[in-house]
Design a protein around this motif. Structure first.
Motif, PDB file in Angstrom:
ATOM      1  N   ALA A 557      11.182  18.962 -20.295  1.00 38.14           N
ATOM      2  CA  ALA A 557      11.064  19.936 -19.475  1.00 38.14           C
ATOM      3  C   ALA A 557      12.244  20.126 -18.034  1.00 38.14           C
ATOM      4  O   ALA A 557      12.886  19.209 -18.550  1.00 38.14           O
ATOM      5  CB  ALA A 557       9.699  18.815 -18.644  1.00 38.14           C
ATOM      6  N   GLN A 558      12.699  21.007 -17.821  1.00 35.32           N
ATOM      7  CA  GLN A 558      13.580  21.527 -16.941  1.00 35.32           C
ATOM      8  C   GLN A 558      13.574  21.818 -15.389  1.00 35.32           C
ATOM      9  O   GLN A 558      12.317  22.533 -15.495  1.00 35.32           O
ATOM     10  CB  GLN A 558      14.286  22.652 -17.910  1.00 35.32           C
ATOM     11  N   PHE A 559      13.473  20.748 -14.583  1.00 34.76           N
ATOM     12  CA  PHE A 559      13.125  21.505 -13.667  1.00 34.76           C
ATOM     13  C   PHE A 559      14.640  22.013 -12.369  1.00 34.76           C
ATOM     14  O   PHE A 559      15.668  21.503 -13.013  1.00 34.76           O
ATOM     15  CB  PHE A 559      12.710  20.334 -12.301  1.00 34.76           C
ATOM     16  N   LYS A 612      13.514  13.271  -7.784  1.00 32.78           N
ATOM     17  CA  LYS A 612      12.083  12.152  -8.350  1.00 32.78           C
ATOM     18  C   LYS A 612      11.680  12.762  -9.223  1.00 32.78           C
ATOM     19  O   LYS A 612      11.308  12.162 -10.440  1.00 32.78           O
ATOM     20  CB  LYS A 612      11.357  12.462  -6.605  1.00 32.78           C
ATOM     21  N   ALA A 613      11.577  14.147  -9.700  1.00 34.76           N
ATOM     22  CA  ALA A 613      11.326  14.481 -10.916  1.00 34.76           C
ATOM     23  C   ALA A 613      11.457  14.588 -11.904  1.00 34.76           C
ATOM     24  O   ALA A 613      11.114  14.151 -13.382  1.00 34.76           O
ATOM     25  CB  ALA A 613      11.041  16.491 -10.884  1.00 34.76           C
ATOM     26  N   ILE A 614      13.108  14.385 -11.908  1.00 35.01           N
ATOM     27  CA  ILE A 614      13.778  13.895 -13.399  1.00 35.01           C
ATOM     28  C   ILE A 614      13.542  12.790 -13.868  1.00 35.01           C
ATOM     29  O   ILE A 614      13.403  12.222 -14.415  1.00 35.01           O
ATOM     30  CB  ILE A 614      15.490  13.578 -12.890  1.00 35.01           C
ATOM     31  N   ARG A 615      13.267  11.654 -12.177  1.00 38.75           N
ATOM     32  CA  ARG A 615      13.067  10.179 -12.943  1.00 38.75           C
ATOM     33  C   ARG A 615      11.793  10.323 -13.424  1.00 38.75           C
ATOM     34  O   ARG A 615      11.460   9.571 -14.660  1.00 38.75           O
ATOM     35  CB  ARG A 615      13.376   9.319 -11.618  1.00 38.75           C
ATOM     36  N   ARG A 616      10.812  10.741 -12.501  1.00 33.50           N
ATOM     37  CA  ARG A 616       9.669  10.773 -13.269  1.00 33.50           C
ATOM     38  C   ARG A 616       8.874  10.816 -14.207  1.00 33.50           C
ATOM     39  O   ARG A 616       8.489  10.788 -15.259  1.00 33.50           O
ATOM     40  CB  ARG A 616       8.681  10.760 -12.055  1.00 33.50           C
ATOM     41  N   PHE A 617       9.930  12.009 -14.180  1.00 34.03           N
ATOM     42  CA  PHE A 617       9.695  12.755 -16.260  1.00 34.03           C
ATOM     43  C   PHE A 617      10.486  12.188 -17.326  1.00 34.03           C
ATOM     44  O   PHE A 617       9.319  11.720 -18.563  1.00 34.03           O
ATOM     45  CB  PHE A 617       9.847  14.109 -16.223  1.00 34.03           C
ATOM     46  N   TYR A 618      11.430  11.888 -17.179  1.00 36.59           N
ATOM     47  CA  TYR A 618      11.992  11.812 -18.300  1.00 36.59           C
ATOM     48  C   TYR A 618      12.222   9.799 -18.096  1.00 36.59           C
ATOM     49  O   TYR A 618      12.547   9.527 -19.533  1.00 36.59           O
ATOM     50  CB  TYR A 618      13.541  12.012 -18.607  1.00 36.59           C
ATOM     51  N   PHE A 619      12.266   9.709 -17.523  1.00 37.05           N
ATOM     52  CA  PHE A 619      12.564   8.146 -17.493  1.00 37.05           C
ATOM     53  C   PHE A 619      10.596   7.689 -17.561  1.00 37.05           C
ATOM     54  O   PHE A 619      10.731   6.308 -16.891  1.00 37.05           O
ATOM     55  CB  PHE A 619      13.080   7.188 -16.620  1.00 37.05           C
ATOM     56  N   ARG A 649      23.098  10.878 -14.485  1.00 41.68           N
ATOM     57  CA  ARG A 649      24.048  11.976 -13.077  1.00 41.68           C
ATOM     58  C   ARG A 649      23.025  12.249 -12.210  1.00 41.68           C
ATOM     59  O   ARG A 649      22.677  12.114 -11.099  1.00 41.68           O
ATOM     60  CB  ARG A 649      24.719  12.031 -13.836  1.00 41.68           C
ATOM     61  N   LEU A 650      21.480  13.402 -12.870  1.00 40.88           N
ATOM     62  CA  LEU A 650      21.169  14.398 -11.496  1.00 40.88           C
ATOM     63  C   LEU A 650      20.618  13.253 -11.390  1.00 40.88           C
ATOM     64  O   LEU A 650      20.447  13.358  -9.685  1.00 40.88           O
ATOM     65  CB  LEU A 650      20.275  14.963 -12.835  1.00 40.88           C
ATOM     66  N   ALA A 651      19.793  12.147 -11.495  1.00 40.52           N
ATOM     67  CA  ALA A 651      19.212  11.373 -10.872  1.00 40.52           C
ATOM     68  C   ALA A 651      19.635  10.747 -10.062  1.00 40.52           C
ATOM     69  O   ALA A 651      19.239   9.994  -8.943  1.00 40.52           O
ATOM     70  CB  ALA A 651      18.398  10.517 -11.707  1.00 40.52           C
ATOM     71  N   LEU A 652      20.676  10.192  -9.648  1.00 44.49           N
ATOM     72  CA  LEU A 652      21.018   9.471  -8.607  1.00 44.49           C
ATOM     73  C   LEU A 652      21.869  10.511  -8.184  1.00 44.49           C
ATOM     74  O   LEU A 652      21.413   9.909  -6.957  1.00 44.49           O
ATOM     75  CB  LEU A 652      22.506   8.549  -9.699  1.00 44.49           C
TER      76      LEU A 652
END
Lengths: 668, 161
Positions: A557-559, A612-619, A649-652
């Motif tokens: 997924a790419q947000f 948040k989207a990145i954290r939730r999806f990828y981690f 990096r993006l998530a942080l």
């Protein structure tokens, strides 16, 4: 200080670019010293055929003793070492002695094994190396070539068949024996005009390293005209404006053409300003999205000479013809220019219902080994478009170049280019860029069938830019799978129907679910593109989009954060009802927060949702486990390591911390 | 006239020279052979070991057919002469070369339609009688490679040392 969206309505450029003052860097071509290393037979013949390339520089030869080499000017002769290890060691010391005296800047070698001691010493002394593999090697690499493939900074082969054997570091760009397809009859000897095509960069900012398709088409058109073409992709080469200017100073082209998207405007202007200080400044031409929407940005202060609006091939071709004939741009449709101090916008070009057949992008001029995309399974991939334009009216999409009228290429022509990419460039993967690949299902299936029947199905591909979910069938996906497609990307954008409607996307949530199910049934991986912070979106909407992305069982997924680019409907919406929060155009390209304020859209909040989207999806443990499969290949490892770092990096931080302002050129 | 060349290779190429000698004896057509460093000489043909390049190019441009070994220099010259080209690769198994790279060159010539490859030397007579057509256009991308090398040089010159 933030920029009021209303200020942009005057179409005035909100960029401050330093006007360089005082003595800048030296902008005259530099004479360098080149060591020409080759043995005495056919390798020397090839070196002599290349002699024209060394014109204007100092050269000395390093050769074996023979009748043919004794007559060379500035030659160092050594006994033929063949496979004698003692002579090899002796040669290392000889080369070191010679290099200390001559101080070469560059070694050019056409082989054979005499290159080995020379190149080893050159690498130790930090001297650049160009190696041209002998024309006698057609499908099998030479022993020296195998070593040089890794040692040389630039490694040329003379037959495309060798590309597959060596790998992406090898370049096929002309040959003393073979013909070279994209030029359709080598006319570069005519040297009618030297042209450099530049994609400027925002050094340090997040950017995807995509090969610039538009430039590659222009390159093909200009080469066909008999121009000598160079390409500088500052984006993938990570070149600040000053470095680009330094290269242009050595190339000394008569014309420099830029492709400019809005965030790249400051870089382009910085380069242009410096070029104008050259003793013989080149003709400057701008094209691309920003040039199409806001041509005056380039012409206002007389910096650029011409702006090509919209699709560039035909207009550039006419422009070069006119300039070569000593005329100006009068009457060339789609060009804006300065006529006696006054900006003139020639009328737009008429709609061209057909895309020219047999005109393929010339990729050989691009630094192909450097392009790498995390969204692909393999490095060394190239893009293709099977159609141009898109009839849908999404508010965030810019359509100034290819337009809203869809033009589809003939399946036969598409697959001929496909085959060309495989045979001529040895690509390991193909990226289908069209928005509307599946608009005509029968045509898409026909393309897939042709790919299979030409034996090209072993080359993996994906629909990288995202196709629509509303016009797909299981049949289509099966045909795609059999033709080598491994993943489809869909433009999903949002998980809320009302948001999709206000984006004028013209799809439904049910269509999204159905398309993903069908693709999975056909054995395809599925990737989805989502946008957060759309005009009119609420916090609940964004939460719903993230939840939707999670429940869809996507492989990828790419947000992204919704960004209003000039020329889109979203830009007008923000201009009317909100406030654009950028001080300069380049800030449009940041990932950290929204770039505008409007209704419930708060920049910092959108940034938080993005992270948040990145954290939730990828981690998610399940997702990470799923990705383990991909660690079976070296590229899989490399990509996942890079993706992991990027995502953390993006998530942080989002992307903002990474943004370096290049508006002032990145120099003191 | 048929012009035949075996290049500058130090190994002998009797397979080609004997066959051309035989063809010359049979047909009576003038055959000129450049024999190079080899020790095989024809009886029915004009022959020489080496001649200045301009003489060789003049001979080639007047030939009805050019028969050459698949050395890259000979192939380049033959194709640029724009005469029907027959390419006979030197093969390792006959001790005509140290490896079989000439086979690759010959195959490439045939695949691109620039000339005819002869693997079985007995096919040569028929190939000389019915030579392959000269390709409509043959334009090696020489200037392009020169430009590419020049591009690389310009990049080096742009780097401060």
């Amino acid at each position: 200080m933030s920029l009021q969206a209303s200020e942009l309505s005057s179409y005035k450029n909100p960029v401050r670019v330093d006007v360089p003052s005082g003595a800048g860097p030296d902008l005259s071509p530099r004479r360098i010293k080149i060591c020409l290393a080759c043995s005495h037979g056919g390798h020397l013949t090839e070196m002599l055929e290349l002699a024209e390339a060394f014109h204007g520089h100092d050269t000395f030869y390093f050769c074996y003793e023979a009748d043919t080499t004794r007559i060379l000017p500035n030659v160092y002769l050594v006994p033929n070492m063949a496979r004698n290890p003692v002579e090899f060691i002796k040669n290392l010391f000889r080369v070191r002695r010679i290099f200390r005296r001559e101080r070469p800047d560059l070694v050019v070698s056409t082989g054979a094994e005499i290159a080995i001691p020379v190149v080893l010493i050159a690498k130790l002394m930090g001297v650049a190396v160009v190696y041209v593999e002998c024309g006698a090697q057609v499908t099998h690499p030479s022993v020296t070539g195998r070593l040089m493939y890794w040692l040389a900074d630039t490694f040329f082969v003379q037959w495309p068949e060798l590309l597959k054997v060596y790998g992406p570091r090898a370049v096929f760009r002309g040959s003393l024996t073979d013909e070279d397809e994209p030029v359709a009859g080598d006319r570069s000897r005519e040297r009618r005009m030297k042209v450099t095509l530049v994609q400027p960069a925002q050094v340090g900012a997040f950017s995807s390293d995509q090969p610039p398709l538009g430039l590659a088409y222009i390159a093909a058109v200009l080469e066909r005209k008999g121009c000598e073409v160079r390409v500088i992709d500052a984006n993938v080469e990570k070149l600040a404006p000053d470095a680009v200017v330094a290269i242009l100073a050595q190339q000394a082209p008569e014309m420099v053409c830029f492709t400019v998207t809005t965030p790249l405007l400051p870089s382009a202007l910085a380069i242009a300003r410096r070029l104008k200080r050259m003793a013989y400044p080149p003709v400057l031409v701008a094209g691309g999205p920003h040039a199409t929407v806001l041509p005056d940005d380039f012409l206002d202060d007389g910096l650029f000479d011409y702006v090509v609006r919209g699709e560039g091939e035909a207009a550039m071709s006419e422009l070069v013809d006119q300039l070569l004939a000593g005329r100006d741009a009068a009457g060339i449709r789609g060009v804006s220019w300065i006529d006696r101090g006054r900006i003139v916008h020639n009328p737009d070009r008429p709609f061209q219902p057909n895309i020219e057949q047999g005109l393929y992008p010339d990729w050989s001029l691009f630094p192909l080994k450097r392009y790498s995309s995390l969204a692909r399974r393999n490095d060394h991939s190239l893009p293709i478009t099977t159609s141009r334009g898109c009839p849908f009216g999404c508010t965030f999409c810019y359509k100034g170049i290819y337009g809203r009228r869809l033009r589809m290429r003939q399946p036969e022509d598409v697959v001929a280019e496909w085959e060309h990419l495989v045979r001529r460039y040895g690509v390991h993967e193909i990226a289908v860029l069209d928005d509307a690949f599946t608009f005509d299902i029968a045509r898409a299936i026909r393309i897939c069938e042709l790919i299979v029947s030409r034996g090209l199905a072993q080359v993996p591909w994906s629909t990288t830019n995202g196709i629509r979910v509303d016009n797909v069938t299981l049949d289509l996906f099966l045909a795609m799978r059999w033709a080598g497609c491994y993943r489809v990307y869909f433009g999903i954008e949002s998980g809320v129907q009302s948001v999709l409607d206000s984006l004028k996307k013209g799809i439904t949530i049910d269509q999204v679910r159905r398309a993903i199910t069908l693709a999975k049934q056909a054995g395809l991986e599925v990737g989805g593109y989502f946008m957060l912070g759309n005009v009119g979106e609420t916090a609940t909407d964004m939460e719903a989009t993230i939840k939707f992305a999670l429940e869809l069982d996507l492989d990828y997924a790419q947000f992204s954060i919704a960004t209003p680019y000039p020329g889109t409907e979203m830009f007008d919406q923000v201009r009317r009802g909100g406030r654009l929060l950028i001080r300069s155009w380049e800030e449009l390209a940041t990932y950290g927060a929204a770039v505008f304020e409007m209704d419930e859209i708060d920049p910092a909040f959108v940034g938080r949702m993005f992270r948040k989207a990145i954290r939730r999806f990828y981690f998610r443990p399940r997702y990470m486990l799923h990705q383990m499969r991909e660690l079976m290949t070296w590229t899989g490892w490399k990509h996942r390591a890079r993706a992991g770092l990027l995502l953390v990096r993006l998530a942080l931080f989002g992307g903002r911390a990474e943004t370096v302002r290049t508006g002032s050129g990145g120099e003191a | 006239m048929i012009y035949v060349t075996v290049g500058t290779m130090f190994l002998d190429f009797p397979r080609l020279i004997h066959k051309m000698d035989e063809i010359a004896g049979k047909t009576g057509e003038l055959v000129v052979i450049q024999t190079g460093l080899g020790a095989t000489f024809p009886k029915n043909c004009d022959h020489f070991d080496f001649k200045p390049r301009e003489v060789v190019l003049a001979l080639q441009s007047r030939a009805r057919v050019i028969v050459c070994h698949a050395g890259i220099g000979s192939v380049m010259d033959a194709l640029r002469a724009r005469r029907p080209a027959i390419v006979v690769p030197r093969l390792k198994k006959f001790n005509e070369h140290m490896n079989d790279h000439q086979l690759d060159v010959a195959k490439a010539v045939q695949a691109r339609g620039w000339g005819r490859m002869i693997l079985d030397i007995d096919d040569l007579e028929q190939a000389c009688a019915l030579p392959p057509p000269v390709p409509e256009k043959y334009s090696p991308a020489t200037a392009r490679l020169v430009s590419a090398v020049r591009d690389a040089i310009e990049r080096v010159a742009a780097k401060p040392r």
